[in-house]
Design a protein around this motif. Structure first.
Motif, PDB file in Angstrom:
ATOM      1  N   ARG A  14       7.730   6.165   5.393  1.00 29.24           N
ATOM      2  CA  ARG A  14       6.594   6.523   5.872  1.00 29.24           C
ATOM      3  C   ARG A  14       5.207   6.506   4.806  1.00 29.24           C
ATOM      4  N   LEU A  15       4.154   6.183   5.204  1.00 32.12           N
ATOM      5  CA  LEU A  15       3.060   6.102   4.178  1.00 32.12           C
ATOM      6  C   LEU A  15       3.080   4.785   3.243  1.00 32.12           C
ATOM      7  N   CYS A  52      -3.133  11.516   3.968  1.00 36.01           N
ATOM      8  CA  CYS A  52      -2.825  10.265   3.704  1.00 36.01           C
ATOM      9  C   CYS A  52      -2.461   9.749   4.883  1.00 36.01           C
ATOM     10  N   ASP A  53      -2.437  10.307   5.956  1.00 38.23           N
ATOM     11  CA  ASP A  53      -1.701   9.735   7.274  1.00 38.23           C
ATOM     12  C   ASP A  53      -3.071   9.350   8.211  1.00 38.23           C
ATOM     13  N   ASN A  54      -3.759   8.107   7.714  1.00 39.87           N
ATOM     14  CA  ASN A  54      -4.743   7.958   8.700  1.00 39.87           C
ATOM     15  C   ASN A  54      -5.338   6.495   8.100  1.00 39.87           C
ATOM     16  N   LEU A  55      -6.170   5.908   8.803  1.00 43.72           N
ATOM     17  CA  LEU A  55      -6.721   4.580   8.733  1.00 43.72           C
ATOM     18  C   LEU A  55      -7.499   4.230   7.301  1.00 43.72           C
ATOM     19  N   ALA A 103       0.848  -1.097  -0.154  1.00 43.44           N
ATOM     20  CA  ALA A 103       0.036   0.239  -0.050  1.00 43.44           C
ATOM     21  C   ALA A 103       1.049   1.206   0.008  1.00 43.44           C
ATOM     22  N   ASP A 104       0.742   2.024  -0.964  1.00 41.56           N
ATOM     23  CA  ASP A 104       1.509   3.277  -1.081  1.00 41.56           C
ATOM     24  C   ASP A 104       0.851   4.367  -1.049  1.00 41.56           C
ATOM     25  N   MET A 105       0.717   5.298  -0.131  1.00 41.12           N
ATOM     26  CA  MET A 105       0.276   6.609   0.144  1.00 41.12           C
ATOM     27  C   MET A 105       1.406   7.669  -0.217  1.00 41.12           C
ATOM     28  N   ASN A 106       2.338   7.224  -0.179  1.00 45.46           N
ATOM     29  CA  ASN A 106       3.553   8.275  -0.323  1.00 45.46           C
ATOM     30  C   ASN A 106       3.617   8.998  -1.590  1.00 45.46           C
ATOM     31  N   VAL A 148      -6.355   1.535   4.366  1.00 38.42           N
ATOM     32  CA  VAL A 148      -7.444   0.546   3.801  1.00 38.42           C
ATOM     33  C   VAL A 148      -7.303   0.699   2.517  1.00 38.42           C
ATOM     34  N   ASN A 149      -7.650   1.822   1.975  1.00 38.74           N
ATOM     35  CA  ASN A 149      -7.456   2.137   0.475  1.00 38.74           C
ATOM     36  C   ASN A 149      -6.340   1.795  -0.168  1.00 38.74           C
ATOM     37  N   GLY A 150      -5.229   1.947   0.157  1.00 42.01           N
ATOM     38  CA  GLY A 150      -3.828   1.394  -0.417  1.00 42.01           C
ATOM     39  C   GLY A 150      -3.863   0.057  -0.284  1.00 42.01           C
TER      40      GLY A 150
END
Lengths: 248, 248
Positions: free
Chosen positions: B149-150, B97-100, B79-82, B104-106
């Motif tokens: 991170r993320l 992007c720093d949340n639950l 999962a990559d929100m970075n 889950v989306n990632g």
């Protein structure tokens, strides 16, 4: 030659009025169950919605996206630790399913099933749309579908015969997504390179214009993926995970 | 006729020594990127491991399962929100992007990609094994692969040409997994019905005998999915989600 159906696929949001035969649907789900599953435990359940009134209620949980009422079939794929837990209890065994790892394991199993189903269904000429809002309003879906403790809705697919043939969506170049041996973090030059094609698309420029934004990213940050919305939903999500027994 | 490859698939844990061509691997990943993705954001990254020393280190994080060192290629789907977060920041936009929910989306995006890749790769004659322990030791994998991170490792696939043709595993009957309109909870009679075939398999009886257990469920509850192990891993998982920025 790689799979033509996958290479040419589009998400389908408009459906013909004809129904999806139950025999076809069940055959697809049964075959999709060949997907990998943790310790062969099949930590998932699928709720099939065909009833008009049930679709109308589900649509409410999905921000009234029209696909939910217009598709002949709506499938809700759930992480399910309840069946495994009951099996153990019926057999004089006590396992531990009320925890975060079990939520994640069930989520993985449910998504491998959902995505295998999706590929198989598209190969049979069906059109599908993932409704990403399943984890945005889980408590409503839990209530509507009567999901007990240790069951959590993860993904929703609307299914029907396509009544549209939309343009295929863009994707980032592969080099923006794969890393060799170690994760190579993205600097300004890499970000520019990875997103330049997406940013130059006519539809991106159109979205920017109609929303009065200078960059495509601002449309996500200010409208589609707003911090305050996402944080509120995250808090609610944690509460519902707790209510379903996955977080202490 | 439904997809023969999926219908006949088996998890493959032993591989020929020959390599998987990089061109084939990249073609498969690129095609798999046609899978659905949340708001077309592609909230995933894939780390490709071919280096022997890196595989040896990764194997340590996966309880030294031999597939990790013996397969020519190991893929870690994250999962990559970075990347999305950096794109926004480089474009004068601030998203959340720093949340639950972002975790889950990632996770959903990464698994739809992984499973589409799996189906395509098996159609090309490759053999695969999901290594379910990716979320059991995420902090080690994060360190080995240098995930910032993320970014969070969700699924690992070992990939190679099959050097075995194992028996196909059993699955529960479909009636035990689907529900019509509302979730029908399982009583004793349903549990007996759903699990009776699995419990009667010669390999189930063999496992019970060698482990000195009276029921198959006890093997899971006492050995494979023990409450105390799963709870300890869950606590650690929450800590690592916090360290990667997904939980406050």
């Amino acid at each position: 030659m790689l799979n033509e159906t996958v290479r040419e696929r589009r998400t389908i949001r408009k459906y013909e009025r004809r129904d999806v035969p139950e025999e076809l649907l069940e055959g697809l789900l049964e075959t999709a169950m060949r997907a990998s599953t943790m310790e062969n435990l099949q930590l998932y359940s699928v709720v099939v919605t065909r009833d008009e009134e049930m679709k109308r209620r589900l649509a409410g949980a999905h921000f009234n996206q029209p696909m939910v009422t217009e598709a002949p079939v709506v499938l809700t794929f759930c992480a399910d630790m309840n069946r495994f837990d009951r099996w153990c209890r019926e057999r004089g065994a006590q396992t531990g399913c009320d925890n975060l790892l079990s939520f994640v394991n069930g989520t993985i199993d449910a998504l491998l099933l959902a995505q295998t189903f999706a590929t198989l269904a598209e190969e049979q000429g069906l059109g599908l749309c993932y409704i990403g809002t399943t984890v945005y309003n889980p408590e409503q879906i839990i209530e509507i579908l009567g999901l007990p403790r240790l069951v959590f809705p993860i993904a929703t697919l609307t299914v029907g015969y396509p009544a549209e043939h939309p343009q295929q969506q863009d994707r980032l170049p592969l080099r923006g997504v794969i890393h060799h041996e170690r994760y190579a973090d993205y600097g300004r030059a890499e970000i520019d390179d990875i997103y330049k094609e997406k940013e130059a698309l006519p539809e991106s420029l159109h979205f920017m214009e109609i929303n009065g934004k200078e960059t495509l990213a601002q449309i996500y940050a200010d409208i589609r993926y707003r911090r305050e919305d996402i944080e509120a939903i995250s808090e609610k999500l944690m509460e519902v995970m707790r209510a379903q027994g996955f977080v202490k």
